[in-house]
Design a protein around this motif. Structure first.
Motif, PDB file in Angstrom:
ATOM      1  N   ILE A  91     -15.826  23.329   4.459  1.00 13.54           N
ATOM      2  CA  ILE A  91     -15.465  24.465   4.351  1.00 13.54           C
ATOM      3  C   ILE A  91     -14.910  25.169   5.654  1.00 13.54           C
ATOM      4  CG2 ILE A  91     -16.379  26.876   4.706  1.00 13.54           C
ATOM      5  CD1 ILE A  91     -18.331  25.537   1.896  1.00 13.54           C
ATOM      6  N   LEU A  92     -15.746  24.690   7.127  1.00 18.40           N
ATOM      7  CA  LEU A  92     -15.838  24.822   8.464  1.00 18.40           C
ATOM      8  C   LEU A  92     -13.868  23.988   9.266  1.00 18.40           C
ATOM      9  CD1 LEU A  92     -18.486  23.743   9.548  1.00 18.40           C
ATOM     10  CD2 LEU A  92     -17.864  26.445   9.504  1.00 18.40           C
ATOM     11  N   LEU A  93     -13.252  23.448   8.095  1.00 16.12           N
ATOM     12  CA  LEU A  93     -12.475  23.039   8.846  1.00 16.12           C
ATOM     13  C   LEU A  93     -10.420  22.689   8.319  1.00 16.12           C
ATOM     14  CD1 LEU A  93     -13.747  19.090  10.090  1.00 16.12           C
ATOM     15  CD2 LEU A  93     -13.360  21.133  11.638  1.00 16.12           C
ATOM     16  N   ARG A  94     -10.870  23.813   6.900  1.00 16.79           N
ATOM     17  CA  ARG A  94     -10.213  23.797   6.040  1.00 16.79           C
ATOM     18  C   ARG A  94      -9.928  24.562   4.723  1.00 16.79           C
ATOM     19  NH1 ARG A  94      -8.368  17.426   4.994  1.00 16.79           N
ATOM     20  NH2 ARG A  94      -7.775  17.379   7.766  1.00 16.79           N
ATOM     21  N   GLY A  95     -11.502  24.732   5.037  1.00 14.77           N
ATOM     22  CA  GLY A  95     -11.635  26.404   4.029  1.00 14.77           C
ATOM     23  C   GLY A  95     -10.798  27.523   4.366  1.00 14.77           C
ATOM     24  N   GLU A  99     -14.547  31.888   2.132  1.00 16.68           N
ATOM     25  CA  GLU A  99     -15.142  30.677   2.060  1.00 16.68           C
ATOM     26  C   GLU A  99     -15.866  30.855   3.988  1.00 16.68           C
ATOM     27  OE1 GLU A  99     -13.419  27.463  -0.750  1.00 16.68           O
ATOM     28  OE2 GLU A  99     -12.209  27.698   1.138  1.00 16.68           O
ATOM     29  N   LYS A 100     -14.945  30.743   5.444  1.00 14.84           N
ATOM     30  CA  LYS A 100     -16.088  30.244   6.915  1.00 14.84           C
ATOM     31  C   LYS A 100     -16.649  31.767   6.318  1.00 14.84           C
ATOM     32  CE  LYS A 100     -11.868  27.444   8.860  1.00 14.84           C
ATOM     33  NZ  LYS A 100     -10.287  27.806   9.080  1.00 14.84           N
ATOM     34  N   LEU A 101     -16.312  32.970   6.143  1.00 13.80           N
ATOM     35  CA  LEU A 101     -16.861  33.876   5.906  1.00 13.80           C
ATOM     36  C   LEU A 101     -18.769  33.932   5.351  1.00 13.80           C
ATOM     37  CD1 LEU A 101     -14.265  36.688   6.940  1.00 13.80           C
ATOM     38  CD2 LEU A 101     -15.922  35.836   8.261  1.00 13.80           C
ATOM     39  N   ASN A 102     -18.058  33.373   4.739  1.00  9.48           N
ATOM     40  CA  ASN A 102     -19.226  33.252   2.931  1.00  9.48           C
ATOM     41  C   ASN A 102     -20.550  32.500   4.238  1.00  9.48           C
ATOM     42  OD1 ASN A 102     -18.754  35.010   1.529  1.00  9.48           O
ATOM     43  ND2 ASN A 102     -18.296  33.513  -0.212  1.00  9.48           N
ATOM     44  N   TRP A 103     -19.501  30.967   4.461  1.00 10.86           N
ATOM     45  CA  TRP A 103     -21.073  30.114   5.476  1.00 10.86           C
ATOM     46  C   TRP A 103     -21.312  30.938   6.461  1.00 10.86           C
ATOM     47  CZ3 TRP A 103     -21.740  27.551   9.653  1.00 10.86           C
ATOM     48  CH2 TRP A 103     -22.404  25.496   8.922  1.00 10.86           C
TER      49      TRP A 103
END
Length: 190
Positions: A91-95, A99-103
């Protein structure tokens, strides 16, 4: 009689490849590195903090590493498996931005109640400032994390109810170039 060490075996690489945004070759490289640091196949919080601190020798990363560990430990069992690690990293590298904001929301929502309070945001900001160390340039004032949080929170808490929902968080981040830029600054922290 010798005690056998319990080792965690990862799910089939094919399954992880299907679930993540990594190729089989990338997963093999990641697994080798993970097993090198964590021979048992899982990492507990103390080991995670020790590994993470190596990346920030100029500051104290303990508190931020604690929050980060909890975000990676999605089943809250006190350890991060290779699968947990890969899914978070994916998620962090390729989301996608979503997805990154949810994480990121999950990281900031320390007590996992579905809201970010000003105190939670301040705890994360203080942890980031501590991790970056006292030798950051320009020299930061003691109240810099609080000022940073006041600015962010005012922008995000659209209905002024004292908490930020996931919808408010995502909408605010997507609309504000500065927030998106500052989120990208912290991508390299992880």
């Amino acid at each position: 009689m010798e005690m056998a060490t319990v080792r965690h075996r990862p799910e089939a690489l094919e399954l992880l490849e299907a679930q993540s945004k990594f190729t089989k070759k990338e997963l093999q490289i990641l697994y080798r590195g993970f097993k090198n640091e964590c021979p048992s196949g899982v990492v507990n919080e103390e080991t995670f903090k020790d590994i993470y601190s190596q990346f920030f020798p100029q500051g104290d990363s303990t508190t931020y590493a604690h929050f980060l560990f909890n975000a990676f430990d999605t089943d809250h069992n006190g350890s991060v498996s290779f699968e947990d690690f890969v899914m978070g990293l994916s998620i962090l590298l390729r989301g996608t931005v979503q997805e990154k904001l949810n994480w990121a929301f999950n990281l900031y929502d320390i007590n996992k109640d579905g809201y970010i309070t000003k105190e939670e945001m301040l705890d994360i900001m203080k942890a980031i400032y501590d991790m970056m160390g006292k030798c950051t340039y320009p020299i930061l004032k003691e109240d810099a994390p609080r000022q940073h949080v006041e600015t962010f929170f005012q922008k995000m808490d659209k209905n002024k109810d004292g908490v930020v929902t996931i919808d408010e968080f995502i909408e605010s981040c997507q609309k504000d170039e500065n927030i998106m830029r500052s989120m990208q600054l912290f991508e390299n922290v992880i």
